[in-house]
Write an enzyme that holds these catalytic residues in place. Structure first.
Site, short mmCIF file in Angstrom:
data_model
loop_
_atom_site.label_atom_id
_atom_site.label_comp_id
_atom_site.label_asym_id
_atom_site.label_seq_id
_atom_site.Cartn_x
_atom_site.Cartn_y
_atom_site.Cartn_z
N GLY A 200 3.71 1.18 10.62
CA GLY A 200 4.75 2.18 10.69
C GLY A 200 5.33 3.34 12.05
O GLY A 200 5.80 3.86 12.17
N GLU B 173 -6.27 3.75 8.72
CA GLU B 173 -5.57 5.57 8.26
C GLU B 173 -7.23 5.98 7.58
O GLU B 173 -7.63 7.36 7.96
CB GLU B 173 -4.49 5.58 7.67
CG GLU B 173 -3.40 6.25 8.04
CD GLU B 173 -2.28 5.52 7.29
OE1 GLU B 173 -2.76 5.35 5.80
OE2 GLU B 173 -1.22 4.57 7.91
N SER C 73 4.62 -2.72 10.42
CA SER C 73 6.24 -2.94 10.50
C SER C 73 6.72 -3.81 10.35
O SER C 73 7.41 -5.03 10.09
CB SER C 73 6.33 -2.30 11.72
OG SER C 73 5.82 -1.78 12.21
N GLU D 14 -4.31 -5.56 11.56
CA GLU D 14 -3.16 -5.07 11.45
C GLU D 14 -3.22 -3.97 13.22
O GLU D 14 -4.48 -3.12 13.16
CB GLU D 14 -3.27 -3.67 10.36
CG GLU D 14 -3.40 -3.34 10.08
CD GLU D 14 -3.02 -2.50 8.36
OE1 GLU D 14 -1.86 -3.45 7.75
OE2 GLU D 14 -4.27 -1.99 7.90
N ASN E 30 0.96 -1.24 -0.28
CA ASN E 30 0.47 0.02 0.00
C ASN E 30 0.99 0.57 -0.22
O ASN E 30 1.84 1.48 1.82
CB ASN E 30 -1.11 -0.07 1.01
CG ASN E 30 -1.46 0.82 1.32
OD1 ASN E 30 -2.23 1.82 0.58
ND2 ASN E 30 -2.26 1.63 2.72
N LYS F 213 0.12 3.95 0.35
CA LYS F 213 -0.38 5.58 0.60
C LYS F 213 -0.43 6.49 0.23
O LYS F 213 -0.63 6.16 -1.59
CB LYS F 213 -0.15 6.05 2.00
CG LYS F 213 0.11 4.28 2.57
CD LYS F 213 0.35 4.86 3.96
CE LYS F 213 0.47 3.30 4.79
NZ LYS F 213 1.00 3.31 6.10
N HIS G 36 -8.95 1.25 5.76
CA HIS G 36 -7.44 0.79 6.30
C HIS G 36 -7.68 1.46 7.55
O HIS G 36 -8.92 2.86 7.65
CB HIS G 36 -6.96 2.11 5.10
CG HIS G 36 -4.86 1.65 5.19
ND1 HIS G 36 -4.62 2.61 6.44
CD2 HIS G 36 -3.82 0.70 5.41
CE1 HIS G 36 -3.68 2.30 7.21
NE2 HIS G 36 -3.44 1.11 6.22
C1 PEP Z 1 -0.54 0.08 6.54
O1 PEP Z 1 -0.32 1.34 7.06
O2 PEP Z 1 -0.28 -0.84 6.21
C2 PEP Z 1 1.04 -0.83 7.24
C3 PEP Z 1 1.08 -2.48 7.19
O3 PEP Z 1 2.12 0.33 7.35
P1 PEP Z 1 3.44 -0.46 7.54
O4 PEP Z 1 4.26 -1.64 6.78
O5 PEP Z 1 4.13 0.92 7.08
O6 PEP Z 1 3.70 -0.26 8.98
#
Ligand code: PEP
Length: 222
Positions: free
Chosen positions: A153, A100, A184, A147, A9, A11, A98
């Site tokens: 992040g 966010e 992450s 997640e 992703n 973003k 998501h």
């Molecule tokens: C995400 O935003 O879905 C995500 C997994 O980000 P990151 O891998 O940067 O933690």
């Protein structure tokens, strides 16, 4: 052998020039990309879906394409919205819900269910994000991604054992839905998630942005 599903992703990152450099690097590794035993999906920003899909086709790269969101409405007078039909021209997948989107745009379960219905109406596969095992997953979802908000992040991933526990519980209610772990994930920890039976793949944010980190992660799984 497990065929991992790797979803990147991007973003709201990258210019078109940066995107083209990513693709250039992928083309250099085309043989590897095309024999990777799993499935890869990249979700660029909306304005680049067209160019990204044309480049992927031109270079015959075995990379699936996803959008990062979709309108809850049909085609019509909904200024600024990107409808299911628009997405479907360029992508086969869409991320819905998501963290966010929930956090910054206050998207509710009700709204997200409408988005899922729109995606399914045109035949898009839905990757639906949840933060724990108690969260609602609408009918029609093809893949769920677990997640934790704090793991996104942050460089502080959930443990593979705990992620597997949550995902096993989600799978009790949604046994036919594929599962991802997100938060992450890097080349150094990806194998530990993929070695959990119930985890079918990973959702990547940061690790998908630079081609070399994405590529090292694929190599770690090969
Ligand atoms: C995400 O935003 O879905 C995500 C997994 O980000 P990151 O891998 O940067 O933690």
């Amino acid at each position: 052998m497990k065929r991992p599903l790797i979803v990147g992703n991007w973003k709201s990152n990258k210019t078109s020039t940066e995107m083209l450099s990513w693709i250039d690097e992928a083309v250099k590794q085309k043989e590897f990309i095309n024999i990777f035993p799993g499935q890869m999906i990249i979700c660029p920003p909306f304005p680049y879906l067209d160019l990204f899909s044309r480049e992927i086709l031109k270079h015959k790269l075995r990379i699936g394409i996803g959008a990062q969101d979709i309108s809850p409405f049909e085609l019509g007078a909904f200024t600024g919205e990107v409808a299911a039909e628009h997405v479907k021209e360029y992508a086969s997948f869409v991320i819905i819900g998501h963290t966010e989107r929930r956090k910054y745009f206050l998207e509710s379960d009700e709204l997200l269910s409408k988005k899922v219905a729109q995606a399914k109406r045109v035949g898009l596969s839905v990757i639906y994000c949840v933060n724990d095992e108690d969260m609602f997953i609408p009918d029609g979802v093809d893949v769920f991604s677990y997640e934790q908000t704090w793991a996104i992040g942050s460089g502080k991933p959930d443990t593979p054992e705990h992620a597997a526990l949550v995902i096993e519980n989600l799978k009790k209610l949604h046994p036919t839905v594929l599962s991802l772990y997100g938060g992450s994930v890097t080349k150094d920890n990806v194998s530990s998630y993929m070695s959990e039976n119930c985890i079918d793949g990973v959702l990547l944010g940061g690790a998908s942005l630079k081609f070399d980190s994405f590529f090292s992660l694929l190599q770690a799984l090969s």
